[in-house]
Motif scaffolding. Structure first.
Motif, short mmCIF file in Angstrom:
data_model
loop_
_atom_site.label_atom_id
_atom_site.label_comp_id
_atom_site.label_asym_id
_atom_site.label_seq_id
_atom_site.Cartn_x
_atom_site.Cartn_y
_atom_site.Cartn_z
N PRO A 45 -80.16 -48.59 -50.22
CA PRO A 45 -79.31 -47.42 -50.49
C PRO A 45 -78.55 -47.44 -51.81
N VAL A 46 -78.76 -48.44 -52.66
CA VAL A 46 -77.95 -48.54 -53.88
C VAL A 46 -78.06 -47.28 -54.74
N GLU A 47 -79.27 -46.82 -55.00
CA GLU A 47 -79.41 -45.61 -55.82
C GLU A 47 -78.82 -44.40 -55.11
N LEU A 48 -78.98 -44.34 -53.80
CA LEU A 48 -78.36 -43.25 -53.03
C LEU A 48 -76.86 -43.24 -53.25
N PHE A 49 -76.23 -44.40 -53.18
CA PHE A 49 -74.78 -44.49 -53.38
C PHE A 49 -74.40 -44.00 -54.77
N GLN A 50 -75.16 -44.40 -55.76
CA GLN A 50 -74.84 -44.01 -57.14
C GLN A 50 -74.95 -42.51 -57.34
N ILE A 51 -75.93 -41.89 -56.71
CA ILE A 51 -76.07 -40.43 -56.80
C ILE A 51 -74.94 -39.75 -56.03
N LEU A 52 -74.66 -40.24 -54.84
CA LEU A 52 -73.59 -39.65 -54.03
C LEU A 52 -72.24 -39.72 -54.73
N SER A 53 -72.01 -40.80 -55.45
CA SER A 53 -70.70 -40.99 -56.08
C SER A 53 -70.38 -39.90 -57.10
N GLN A 54 -71.39 -39.16 -57.52
CA GLN A 54 -71.21 -38.09 -58.50
C GLN A 54 -71.12 -36.71 -57.84
N ALA A 55 -71.16 -36.66 -56.52
CA ALA A 55 -71.16 -35.37 -55.83
C ALA A 55 -69.83 -34.63 -56.03
N GLN A 56 -69.95 -33.32 -56.18
CA GLN A 56 -68.77 -32.48 -56.42
C GLN A 56 -68.20 -32.00 -55.09
N ILE A 57 -67.51 -32.88 -54.40
CA ILE A 57 -66.81 -32.50 -53.17
C ILE A 57 -65.42 -33.12 -53.20
N ALA A 58 -64.59 -32.72 -52.25
CA ALA A 58 -63.22 -33.25 -52.17
C ALA A 58 -63.25 -34.62 -51.50
N TRP A 59 -63.52 -35.65 -52.29
CA TRP A 59 -63.68 -36.99 -51.73
C TRP A 59 -62.41 -37.51 -51.08
N ASN A 60 -61.25 -36.99 -51.49
CA ASN A 60 -60.01 -37.45 -50.86
C ASN A 60 -59.88 -36.97 -49.42
N GLN A 61 -60.83 -36.15 -48.98
CA GLN A 61 -60.87 -35.71 -47.58
C GLN A 61 -62.03 -36.35 -46.82
N VAL A 62 -62.67 -37.34 -47.45
CA VAL A 62 -63.82 -38.02 -46.85
C VAL A 62 -63.45 -39.46 -46.46
N TYR A 63 -63.84 -39.83 -45.24
CA TYR A 63 -63.58 -41.18 -44.71
C TYR A 63 -64.92 -41.89 -44.56
N ILE A 64 -65.05 -43.04 -45.22
CA ILE A 64 -66.31 -43.77 -45.27
C ILE A 64 -66.16 -45.11 -44.55
N THR A 65 -67.14 -45.43 -43.72
CA THR A 65 -67.21 -46.76 -43.13
C THR A 65 -68.66 -47.24 -43.18
N LEU A 66 -68.85 -48.45 -42.67
CA LEU A 66 -70.18 -49.05 -42.65
C LEU A 66 -70.81 -48.96 -41.27
N VAL A 67 -72.11 -48.90 -41.23
CA VAL A 67 -72.84 -48.97 -39.98
C VAL A 67 -72.75 -50.38 -39.39
N ASP A 68 -72.74 -51.38 -40.29
CA ASP A 68 -72.61 -52.77 -39.85
C ASP A 68 -72.13 -53.61 -41.02
N GLU A 69 -71.69 -54.82 -40.69
CA GLU A 69 -71.19 -55.73 -41.71
C GLU A 69 -71.48 -57.17 -41.34
N ARG A 70 -71.82 -57.96 -42.34
CA ARG A 70 -71.94 -59.40 -42.16
C ARG A 70 -70.54 -60.01 -42.17
N TRP A 71 -70.32 -61.03 -41.34
CA TRP A 71 -68.98 -61.61 -41.25
C TRP A 71 -68.79 -62.63 -42.37
#
Length: 232
Positions: A45-71
């Protein structure tokens, strides 16, 4: 229940997926003044993240979490949180709210209740857009084949948002969203890249045993349409 979207290149796939996710988040902001996004780690998903980071939306109203995480420590090279901060929480998306799946506990078994509470208090539910990946062993999120806690993670009657997991086929203990949370999301995506992942997908679709390939719990369910984005 799924719909397969095929693309000739990873860039075409990531651009289309970013467009779909951006529309989901914008719709949620329009309706509820806030939106939630859960994403997976790894290289795909790295390229997906880079493209998303440029999206024109109100990001201060968006809450992001992970599907999973390594400990692991959040600065560790295997940390999904590190990946998110490096590639997604940049540019226009730097104003989004990030909800970590990590605590100071020594292991996920001791940290899982704190993370459950954190998500309940901070993450708008149901999740508006959730992006899964898939491993060559047929795992998705950190729901791993034949893991001791897998049955708890895929229990659709569970009220757990997250589950601790010790994979048999991968390093590091994990924390993972549960199947009920995944299938209760408003929009569900599976992002795949290359012939190898296409072959694993075909193998998963051909069988029914979830313990062998947990991705089957998502592919064969009838609760929510799964949108599969595959770059061939």
């Amino acid at each position: 229940m799924y719909q397969l979207h095929l693309f000739d290149t990873p860039n075409a796939m990531n651009t289309a997926l970013a467009t779909a996710i951006t529309a989901n988040l914008q719709d949620a902001i329009n309706l509820r003044s806030k939106a939630s996004l859960a994403v997976s780690g790894g290289p795909t998903p790295v390229e997906l993240f880079q493209i998303l980071s440029q999206a024109q939306i109100a990001w201060n109203q968006v809450y992001i979490t992970l599907v999973d995480e390594r400990w692991v420590d959040k600065h560790h090279e295997d940390s999904n949180e590190r990946l998110i901060h490096t590639h997604l929480l940049q540019n226009k998306a730097k104003d989004a709210h990030f909800i970590s799946l990590k605590t100071i506990a020594e292991n996920p078994y001791d940290g899982v209740d704190e993370i459950q509470t954190r998500l309940q208090q901070s993450l708008p539910l149901p999740i508006d857009a959730l992006v899964l990946g898939m491993g060559d062993d047929g795992h998705t999120a950190s729901l791993f084949p034949h893991a001791e806690n897998l049955y708890k993670g895929i229990d659709m009657q569970s009220d757990r948002l997250v589950i601790d997991m010790k994979p048999l086929t991968a390093p590091h203990d994990r924390i993972s969203l549960t199947l009920p949370v995944i299938l209760n999301s408003r929009h569900l995506y599976l992002q795949l890249n290359g012939k190898k992942q296409q072959q694993v997908l075909e193998q998963a679709l051909a069988g029914k045993n979830i313990n062998d390939m947990p991705i089957r719990a998502v592919l064969h369910q009838q609760k929510l349409p799964l949108q599969i984005y595959l770059a061939q």
